[in-house]
Design an enzyme around this catalytic site. Sequence first.
Site, PDB file in Angstrom:
ATOM      1  N   ASP A 285      39.197 105.498  35.493  1.00 59.70           N
ATOM      2  CA  ASP A 285      37.763 105.327  35.225  1.00 59.70           C
ATOM      3  C   ASP A 285      37.588 104.806  33.792  1.00 59.70           C
ATOM      4  O   ASP A 285      38.528 104.801  32.986  1.00 59.70           O
ATOM      5  CB  ASP A 285      36.999 106.642  35.479  1.00 59.70           C
TER       6      ASP A 285
HETATM    7  C1  BGC Z   1      31.738 105.850  35.974  1.00 59.56           C
HETATM    8  C2  BGC Z   1      32.209 105.237  37.271  1.00 59.56           C
HETATM    9  C3  BGC Z   1      31.867 103.774  37.311  1.00 59.56           C
HETATM   10  C4  BGC Z   1      32.467 103.095  36.118  1.00 59.56           C
HETATM   11  C5  BGC Z   1      32.237 101.595  36.080  1.00 59.56           C
HETATM   12  C6  BGC Z   1      32.176 105.039  34.774  1.00 59.56           C
HETATM   13  O1  BGC Z   1      31.548 105.490  33.628  1.00 59.56           O
HETATM   14  O2  BGC Z   1      32.237 107.164  35.881  1.00 59.56           O
HETATM   15  O3  BGC Z   1      31.630 105.907  38.348  1.00 59.56           O
HETATM   16  O4  BGC Z   1      32.353 103.213  38.494  1.00 59.56           O
HETATM   17  O5  BGC Z   1      31.914 103.666  34.942  1.00 59.56           O
HETATM   18  O6  BGC Z   1      30.912 101.287  35.867  1.00 59.56           O
END
Ligand code: BGC
Length: 763
Positions: A285
């Site tokens: 993530d």
């Molecule tokens: C979130 C994810 C998301 C990613 C990309 C992260 O901060 O936890 O759920 O897919 O950002 O935007």
Amino acid sequence: MRWLWSFGLMLACVVAPALADNNSLPSPSLPRDAFVNALLAKMTTEEKIGQLRLISVGPDNPKEAIREMIQRGQVGGIFNTVTRPDIRVMQDQAMQLSRLKIPLFFAYDIVHGQRTIFPISLGLASSWDLQAVATSGRIAAFEGSEDGLNMTWAPMVDITRDPRWGRVSEGLGEDTFLTQEIGRTLVSAIQGKHPGDRHSLMTSVKHFALYGAVEGGRDYNTVDMSPQKMFQDYLPPYKAALDAGSGGVMVALNSINGTPATVDRWLLQDVLRKAWHFTGITVSDHGAIKELIKHGVAADPEQAAKMAINAGINMSMSDEYFLKYLPGLIQRGEVSQATLDDAVRHVLNVKYDMGLFRDPYVHLGPAGSDPADTNAESRLHRAEARQVARESLVLLKNRLSTLPLKKQGTLAVIGPLADSKRDIMGSWSAAGRADQSVTLLEGIRHAVGDKAKVLYARGANITDHQDLIAYLNQYEQTVKVDPRTPQAMIDDAVRTARQADVVIAAVGEAQGMAHEASSRSDITIPESQRRLLRALKATGKPLVVVLLNGRPLALVRENQQADALLEAWFPGTEGGNAIADVLFGDHNPSGKLPMSFPRSVGQIPIYYNHLPTGRPYDPQKPEKYTSHYYDEANGPLFPFGYGLSYTHFTLSPVTLSATQLAPAGSLTATVTLTNDGDRDGATVVQLYLHDVTASISRPVATLQGFHKVFLKAGASQSVQFTVTPAMLRFYNQPMQQVTEPGEVDVMIGLDSARVNRARFTLQ
Ligand code: BGC
């Protein structure tokens, strides 16, 4: 001399084709493994590392810097770029400037729609309607692929039992079975027959694992969980999404029992790869590899990069650590060539599956084919969005049939959310545009036309708490503040209400209050809006409260005040029309809650499928030394599975086809559902099971099946469920998956709290 010349020619003949060959992709008609092996053999270590990087355009990575990185082969995928022209520029760069011309893939958070925004995931789950869910997924994939995208960071299938956590809005609720059914439906709908098809996207199920169980509902916090709960309740939805074919997995930001998921070899290798046979990619993530230092498991960036790739992270999202440190780590053998190749192989495999090697422009089409207007109205799917949104609405209260309303007289539409185009879409609204969404006020005006007079007053700001407004507006000015004093706004609202026959108050949360980094310790409606409701109530006019919010709220007071209470979540682009359809009875509501609504925050965690205790509390015969609060009831205000209709349904007692169930057998549980009201309508018949005595305590009820049934007024239908021993499998104390003989309660109801029961014996 002559021999030298001919030797030179010979060398040129041998080397030139080899060089040309080394600078180009293998034939895309090769089967995947042969193709990827041949490609890997041509790649330098730097190019391999480049494939492991996911970056987005932003202040840290301006377009020019990205161009250079693409040219050097330092990027595998791009996220957060969402229009065909912008995507095309980068794919052109990869195809024209990079040595090997490995296509990039493009990803985005398409969580509940791309341009047409569907209800937030928690709303989708409230539909208990897999066809509606599939419609939303297919259209999201259609619009996303039309925008040139290849992958979505969805679905989110984290089980959520703590409404303090803002991300419950992105999930599918507290129940394993429901989440599993909806998660796999979304994967199949979004990926279609094949993720590389023209109108499919590859999914990346998230957040692996257990992100929904962060302690105290505080985002990014620690998770600590028993193996039984993990394998019984929290892990199955990820597994179901992978079994449905999800090509990607996004790894969670949280730690699990002390180990951040990003470096959890057991999770990423033993569970995901070995036990579950997952062959797609794992993606960390946003910034998760960097965060390993703050988690306290890596001393420095180099160690963080090493731990992540060695644990099983394939692609790193928004960390430059792979780029900076993998070359040295590989040179020194701290990360093996085999580990590097394995990670790259996964990335190339999914690119192959996305069809990018056959056609890097598979979702882009030829240059010049881009839509003249990216935001054109004609690109939206309004009819489907309205239909799905109607299914997601949950009627919580309807005193003396306040609803449906008649399209006559004077209606006062009041509240800070009544006319907010941005809020009605909810958070993570992808490329949806606020100016294309329909507010409740607009929906009501469309519905009544000139048959009734519609008055409007804002009545209150979302909150009078300036710090909260600043917090919500930190990155984007989404909360607009009315400069009038709170009292002036209330006075205006009361004047408006007094002129009306009925008041429709739209209250709840701004969309940013139910989002990432939006945990709350108080889950009531903000005080500014509660004051407004009190004043509206005092007018004595019938009060219909429409809730727009992204989490279960504590609504004891609102439930007392309101004559009718409709949970609308954030219903998306067509939200205002869909709510109006329900308010005026053009659609009979049938949504059911996918999460319990607590009475107060002190009851959290609260979920229907809890374990029994040795001292259960009986409200009919209260005893002091039993499990309860002395200042609050045990049960929720609205239970899991609950939702009313404008008609009335009754269920007959449960009949079983047998009272004994053999280990390899099955039996049928049957009820008759009758619509004994005066309107056609649908409801959800729910099957719960309870293993009465087992070697470890089993939940008081677990959902094992549901049918959404539509019945004409006055009609009856028999509803059947097949019960099998597999539904009763559980992880025992030594973590073996078993079924144990003994008595089982079958419970069938229209929510989890009021059920009809029967009992059988599992042999
Ligand atoms: C979130 C994810 C998301 C990613 C990309 C992260 O901060 O936890 O759920 O897919 O950002 O935007």
